[in-house]
Scaffold this motif. Sequence first.
Motif, mmCIF file in Angstrom:
data_model
loop_
_atom_site.group_PDB
_atom_site.id
_atom_site.type_symbol
_atom_site.label_atom_id
_atom_site.label_comp_id
_atom_site.label_asym_id
_atom_site.label_seq_id
_atom_site.Cartn_x
_atom_site.Cartn_y
_atom_site.Cartn_z
ATOM 1 N N THR A 116 -2.857 5.268 -2.738
ATOM 2 C CA THR A 116 -4.019 5.810 -2.361
ATOM 3 C C THR A 116 -3.746 7.244 -2.539
ATOM 4 N N ALA A 117 -2.767 7.737 -3.585
ATOM 5 C CA ALA A 117 -2.698 9.362 -3.561
ATOM 6 C C ALA A 117 -2.779 9.268 -5.173
ATOM 7 N N GLY A 118 -2.893 10.374 -5.620
ATOM 8 C CA GLY A 118 -3.386 10.806 -7.480
ATOM 9 C C GLY A 118 -1.904 10.731 -7.843
ATOM 10 N N PHE A 136 -8.168 12.598 -5.271
ATOM 11 C CA PHE A 136 -7.166 12.136 -4.269
ATOM 12 C C PHE A 136 -6.262 13.412 -3.976
ATOM 13 N N VAL A 137 -5.617 13.229 -2.841
ATOM 14 C CA VAL A 137 -4.449 14.175 -2.443
ATOM 15 C C VAL A 137 -3.434 13.770 -3.404
ATOM 16 N N PRO A 138 -2.339 14.638 -3.886
ATOM 17 C CA PRO A 138 -1.335 14.079 -4.767
ATOM 18 C C PRO A 138 -0.426 13.046 -4.228
ATOM 19 N N LEU A 139 0.064 12.129 -5.019
ATOM 20 C CA LEU A 139 1.387 11.334 -4.773
ATOM 21 C C LEU A 139 2.555 12.038 -5.089
ATOM 22 N N LEU A 140 3.253 12.268 -4.148
ATOM 23 C CA LEU A 140 4.524 12.952 -3.904
ATOM 24 C C LEU A 140 5.821 12.047 -4.357
ATOM 25 N N GLU A 171 4.479 5.405 3.878
ATOM 26 C CA GLU A 171 4.003 6.626 4.096
ATOM 27 C C GLU A 171 4.878 7.435 3.970
ATOM 28 N N TYR A 172 4.784 8.714 3.285
ATOM 29 C CA TYR A 172 5.968 9.692 3.044
ATOM 30 C C TYR A 172 5.865 10.429 4.379
ATOM 31 N N LYS A 173 5.093 10.847 4.873
ATOM 32 C CA LYS A 173 5.161 11.693 6.001
ATOM 33 C C LYS A 173 5.380 10.989 7.266
ATOM 34 N N GLU A 174 6.506 11.168 8.062
ATOM 35 C CA GLU A 174 7.089 10.471 9.024
ATOM 36 C C GLU A 174 5.784 10.458 10.342
ATOM 37 N N ILE A 177 8.652 4.302 6.108
ATOM 38 C CA ILE A 177 8.445 5.708 5.878
ATOM 39 C C ILE A 177 9.360 6.049 4.850
ATOM 40 N N GLY A 178 8.854 6.461 3.570
ATOM 41 C CA GLY A 178 9.818 6.923 2.624
ATOM 42 C C GLY A 178 8.955 7.224 1.323
ATOM 43 N N ASP A 179 9.383 7.007 0.166
ATOM 44 C CA ASP A 179 8.887 7.579 -1.247
ATOM 45 C C ASP A 179 8.253 6.288 -1.823
ATOM 46 N N GLY A 180 6.884 6.053 -1.572
ATOM 47 C CA GLY A 180 6.466 5.075 -2.141
ATOM 48 C C GLY A 180 5.962 5.124 -3.781
ATOM 49 N N SER A 181 6.654 6.311 -4.223
ATOM 50 C CA SER A 181 6.395 6.256 -5.613
ATOM 51 C C SER A 181 7.386 5.277 -6.187
ATOM 52 N N LEU A 182 8.409 4.903 -5.480
ATOM 53 C CA LEU A 182 9.337 4.080 -5.954
ATOM 54 C C LEU A 182 8.999 2.521 -5.666
ATOM 55 N N GLU A 239 0.791 -1.232 -0.019
ATOM 56 C CA GLU A 239 0.041 -0.074 0.050
ATOM 57 C C GLU A 239 0.879 1.327 0.032
ATOM 58 N N ILE A 240 0.608 2.034 -0.957
ATOM 59 C CA ILE A 240 1.417 3.279 -0.852
ATOM 60 C C ILE A 240 0.475 4.515 -0.416
ATOM 61 N N GLY A 241 0.835 4.968 0.601
ATOM 62 C CA GLY A 241 -0.027 6.185 1.286
ATOM 63 C C GLY A 241 -0.841 5.564 2.446
ATOM 64 N N THR A 242 0.024 5.240 3.670
ATOM 65 C CA THR A 242 -0.519 4.779 4.884
ATOM 66 C C THR A 242 -1.610 5.669 5.508
ATOM 67 N N GLY A 243 -1.491 6.922 5.457
ATOM 68 C CA GLY A 243 -2.478 8.016 5.881
ATOM 69 C C GLY A 243 -2.705 7.583 7.311
ATOM 70 N N SER A 244 -3.980 7.549 7.630
ATOM 71 C CA SER A 244 -4.614 7.136 8.882
ATOM 72 C C SER A 244 -4.479 5.810 9.258
ATOM 73 N N GLY A 245 -4.369 4.863 8.252
ATOM 74 C CA GLY A 245 -4.007 3.560 8.476
ATOM 75 C C GLY A 245 -5.305 2.936 8.214
HETATM 76 N N1 SAM Z 1 -4.857 5.044 2.839
HETATM 77 C C1 SAM Z 1 -4.901 6.152 3.523
HETATM 78 C C2 SAM Z 1 -5.991 6.082 4.678
HETATM 79 O O1 SAM Z 1 -6.703 5.022 4.793
HETATM 80 O O2 SAM Z 1 -6.201 6.838 5.354
HETATM 81 C C3 SAM Z 1 -5.396 7.387 2.575
HETATM 82 C C4 SAM Z 1 -4.311 8.374 2.295
HETATM 83 S S1 SAM Z 1 -4.197 9.906 1.797
HETATM 84 C C5 SAM Z 1 -5.665 9.927 0.704
HETATM 85 C C6 SAM Z 1 -2.853 9.864 0.741
HETATM 86 C C7 SAM Z 1 -1.605 9.422 1.762
HETATM 87 O O3 SAM Z 1 -0.569 9.371 0.825
HETATM 88 C C8 SAM Z 1 -0.983 10.614 2.562
HETATM 89 O O4 SAM Z 1 -1.131 10.245 3.692
HETATM 90 C C9 SAM Z 1 0.200 10.935 1.878
HETATM 91 O O5 SAM Z 1 1.055 11.758 2.619
HETATM 92 C C10 SAM Z 1 0.601 9.706 1.199
HETATM 93 N N2 SAM Z 1 1.679 9.775 0.250
HETATM 94 C C11 SAM Z 1 1.706 10.873 -0.847
HETATM 95 N N3 SAM Z 1 2.820 10.613 -1.564
HETATM 96 C C12 SAM Z 1 3.384 9.580 -0.958
HETATM 97 C C13 SAM Z 1 4.501 8.729 -1.269
HETATM 98 N N4 SAM Z 1 5.392 8.986 -2.416
HETATM 99 N N5 SAM Z 1 4.859 7.729 -0.841
HETATM 100 C C14 SAM Z 1 4.183 7.322 0.294
HETATM 101 N N6 SAM Z 1 3.018 7.983 0.649
HETATM 102 C C15 SAM Z 1 2.493 9.205 -0.120
#
Ligand code: SAM
Length: 223
Positions: free
Chosen positions: A159-161, A212-216, A116-119, A140-145, A93-99
């Motif tokens: 889970t990000a655009g 979605f919020v952006p994929l960084l 998740e990108y944001k520690e 914790i890191g860049d999931g785009s990779l 899963e890329i983007g743990t967010g809330s979990g």
């Molecule tokens: N799956 C989450 C949930 O159930 O709450 C929703 C996540 S939110 C819509 C998208 C998440 O993707 C954000 O927490 C954001 O920080 C993370 N994100 C954005 N770019 C990322 C990246 N390159 N690698 C990992 N996480 C990333």
Amino acid sequence: MNYDVSHIKDTYKQKGMRRSLVRKLVEKGISNKKVLDAIGKVPRHVFFDEIFLEHAYQDKAFPIAEGQTISQPYTVAFQTELLNISEGHNVLEIGTGSGYQCCILLEVGANVVTIEYKERLSLIAQKQLGILGYNPTYIIGDGSLGNDQYAPYDAIIVTAGAPTVPQALISQLKVGGKLVIPVGDDKVQKMLRITRVTDSKLSQEEFHNFSFVPLLGKQGWRK
Ligand code: SAM
């Protein structure tokens, strides 16, 4: 926000609200029983501050810390259904967010690696999922990779655009594996499902639009 969820009880009222959320998702076209059971089981309200509890079982995304969101239940259900997960599947899963999405993946039987990108978000999710008894692998890191260490995957969910489909993710799919990813601009993205049919052949299906919020990151929007 008080990130200790041990005080938030799963009451009869909340169970009832989850049942009506499940009925709403069925009306919207979600049919996979394992996915619906998971939505009916995971207490989404524990991811909300007590003053926002009334929002927890509405079918909508909601702000969490760091300017991010907990995805809409319909979106969580739709993406999970597209992954077609079987017991023991290795899922990234890329983007743990809330979990929350991670809990749903675990409930349908996946072994989950979640990035998740944001520690700070990852640490909050680790604490909350620990209290709920869920135990994925956190990165914790860049999931785009993606993540080579645990590849190849039966399924990858983003889970990000994303602006484009990150090649790194395709390369980490097993034969038969599926990548579900929203791709588009910063406002609207089309949900794609890419299947690795053989080592050298991919198939792509397109579904409806989401926001979605952006994929960084390096293969995301590079912020
Ligand atoms: N799956 C989450 C949930 O159930 O709450 C929703 C996540 S939110 C819509 C998208 C998440 O993707 C954000 O927490 C954001 O920080 C993370 N994100 C954005 N770019 C990322 C990246 N390159 N690698 C990992 N996480 C990333």
